[in-house]
Design an enzyme around this catalytic site. Sequence first.
Site, mmCIF file in Angstrom:
data_model
loop_
_atom_site.group_PDB
_atom_site.id
_atom_site.type_symbol
_atom_site.label_atom_id
_atom_site.label_comp_id
_atom_site.label_asym_id
_atom_site.label_seq_id
_atom_site.Cartn_x
_atom_site.Cartn_y
_atom_site.Cartn_z
ATOM 1 N N MET A 1 5.275 -0.175 8.548
ATOM 2 C CA MET A 1 4.482 -1.309 9.045
ATOM 3 C C MET A 1 5.052 -1.886 10.350
ATOM 4 O O MET A 1 6.140 -1.504 10.773
ATOM 5 C CB MET A 1 4.462 -2.414 7.980
ATOM 6 C CG MET A 1 3.876 -1.951 6.654
ATOM 7 S SD MET A 1 3.939 -3.243 5.396
ATOM 8 C CE MET A 1 2.759 -4.416 6.034
ATOM 9 N N HIS A 2 4.307 -2.805 10.933
ATOM 10 C CA HIS A 2 4.753 -3.730 11.995
ATOM 11 C C HIS A 2 5.012 -3.134 13.381
ATOM 12 O O HIS A 2 5.165 -3.891 14.340
ATOM 13 C CB HIS A 2 6.048 -4.471 11.586
ATOM 14 C CG HIS A 2 6.063 -5.010 10.200
ATOM 15 N ND1 HIS A 2 5.234 -6.028 9.787
ATOM 16 C CD2 HIS A 2 6.819 -4.678 9.104
ATOM 17 C CE1 HIS A 2 5.479 -6.293 8.502
ATOM 18 N NE2 HIS A 2 6.427 -5.490 8.071
ATOM 19 N N ASP B 1 2.718 1.079 4.256
ATOM 20 C CA ASP B 1 3.312 1.966 3.245
ATOM 21 C C ASP B 1 3.545 1.296 1.894
ATOM 22 O O ASP B 1 3.418 1.946 0.855
ATOM 23 C CB ASP B 1 4.578 2.655 3.757
ATOM 24 C CG ASP B 1 5.637 1.702 4.284
ATOM 25 O OD1 ASP B 1 5.439 0.480 4.270
ATOM 26 O OD2 ASP B 1 6.689 2.218 4.731
HETATM 27 O O1 LIG Z 1 8.968 -3.489 7.304
HETATM 28 C C1 LIG Z 1 8.644 -3.067 6.214
HETATM 29 C C2 LIG Z 1 7.774 -3.830 5.308
HETATM 30 O O2 LIG Z 1 7.544 -5.143 5.740
HETATM 31 C C3 LIG Z 1 9.131 -1.705 5.800
HETATM 32 O O3 LIG Z 1 8.936 -1.465 4.448
HETATM 33 C C4 LIG Z 1 8.466 -0.661 6.649
HETATM 34 O O4 LIG Z 1 7.097 -0.605 6.275
HETATM 35 C C5 LIG Z 1 9.153 0.692 6.617
HETATM 36 O O5 LIG Z 1 9.195 1.292 5.408
HETATM 37 P P1 LIG Z 1 9.987 2.617 4.960
HETATM 38 O O6 LIG Z 1 10.062 3.557 6.109
HETATM 39 O O7 LIG Z 1 11.301 2.172 4.437
HETATM 40 O O8 LIG Z 1 9.109 3.138 3.847
#
Ligand SMILES: O=C(CO)[C@@H](O)[C@H](O)COP(=O)(O)O
EC number: 2.7.1.17
Length: 483
Positions: free
Chosen positions: A79-80, A235
């Site tokens: 995300m983000h 995700d």
């Molecule tokens: O920043 C967040 C949720 O706010 C993280 O969960 C990212 O979405 C990355 O996730 P992974 O690569 O660890 O699955």
Amino acid sequence: MFAGLDLGTSGVRALLVGDNGQPVGVADVALDVQHLHPGWSEQAPDAWTQAAAEALAQLKQAHPKEMAQLRGIGLSGQMHGATLLDEAGKVLRPCILWNDTRSHEQAARLDATPGLREISGNIVFPGFTAPKLNWLAEHEPETFARVATVLLPKDYIAYWLTGVIGSEMSDAAGTSWLDTGARAWSDDLLAKTGMRRDQMPESREGTGVVGTIRGDLAAELGLPDAVQVVAGGGDNAAAACGVGALAEGDGFVSLGTSGVLLAARDGFAPSPETAVHTFCHAIPDTWYQMGVILAATDCLNWLARLTGSKPADLTAPLGDRITAPGRLRFLPYLSGERTPHNDSAVRGAFLGLDIGAGRDDLARAVLEGVSFALRDNLDALVRTGANLDRVLAIGGGARSRYWVELLATILELPVDLPAQGEFGAALGAARLAICGVTGAAPADVMTRPAIAETIDPRRDLVPSYRDAHSAFAASFPKLKAMP
Ligand SMILES: O=C(CO)[C@@H](O)[C@H](O)COP(=O)(O)O
Ligand SMILES: Nc1ncnc2c1ncn2[C@@H]1O[C@H](COP(=O)(O)OP(=O)(O)O)[C@@H](O)[C@H]1O
């Protein structure tokens, strides 16, 4: 046949499932992260599309007949990340990722803006998208002036697949530009953060169809040209769809690059003061809350790099069953921290090192430290009113039974290991594609998985881990006091 494409931080996973949602095949392609300066974290969108193309090609090679019947691709992604396009739809610079904390000053400024937390339902964390654009305006003004569209990472994959620019609610909720309760871009938030509505992609629900695969790409990848691309989810929302965490009381713990403790909620009940995130779920009229730590398996990968080993080489010697806590403490704040501390400046530490400390002691301390940080997240989630009496474990770290038993003991909750837990977010993306293309109801498709094993807390060890957690928590103020 349907596919779920999950753009993780450490790699792209493509999962092929039948029309009944049962996994048929999987392909993984690794990705690197560039850390140009301390606190910076970037990836090139071209690396994502190359990895996605390779993962789809591997699936096609292994399952040619099934891939010829592919009807839909659903998306999931880290995300983000700020993925910036110019007027012509060209990428302007590498994506600034979710665990990049360079925009901490801009985030603090935005977070103090009256009304912002209320509308978005969340703290403006430095990893969120809006402060990154403010950083860009200050440090790369020429690039900022050329930003025509801001996309989230998996939305760039949708754009590559279809040529259509779009997003969806669960990821949009992590930008600080969405009215999370109303599930719509907020003109007020956009104005407060110096952005324009026309820079935001059209945002639909996660089951919404973005478009049909581009003809030239379908030919290049050898896929049917009628394949529809479904928006999918961030995700964590996608993983919740993958494990059937849709209703109050359902939750999971994810051991990925980040560590996440997620609880599905029946309504929108933000609680930003706890540093818990409140986001739209990937299915309509549903929200979820989660605590996020910025480095979970990232800590293990760091130690693996230092010791010239692989994560599994570090966890395997610990065996399957835990013993009393080790004497070494590890504070896992290698990238700063979100929940519960909201502190991008704090950094990690080993405490209690002695001359006899070896690689296994360090590895064990890392697993314990990450688990203690997730306990802090559970306590924060409970303060929001979320009620979890058990959780599922997903993500790459859940391959270590030792780590899962440690988590069960430190969280003091039974932890279920789903039979196909490693598919989490990719399976959720495939399930969102099934719903989007066939019109099936999410609750019928996103069922709870079969449980391979339930790991109960080791009651005999709970008191000693409580003590160790207290020592861990007491170290945080000392770390903060370090220059
Ligand atoms: O920043 C967040 C949720 O706010 C993280 O969960 C990212 O979405 C990355 O996730 P992974 O690569 O660890 O699955
Ligand atoms: N046997 C293992 N024990 C502990 N961690 C593991 C093991 N195998 C893989 N991992 C970790 O899982 C991580 C990948 O998990 P994943 O959930 O796919 O992360 P992400 O979605 O962030 O890319 C790897 O980076 C690695 O550190």
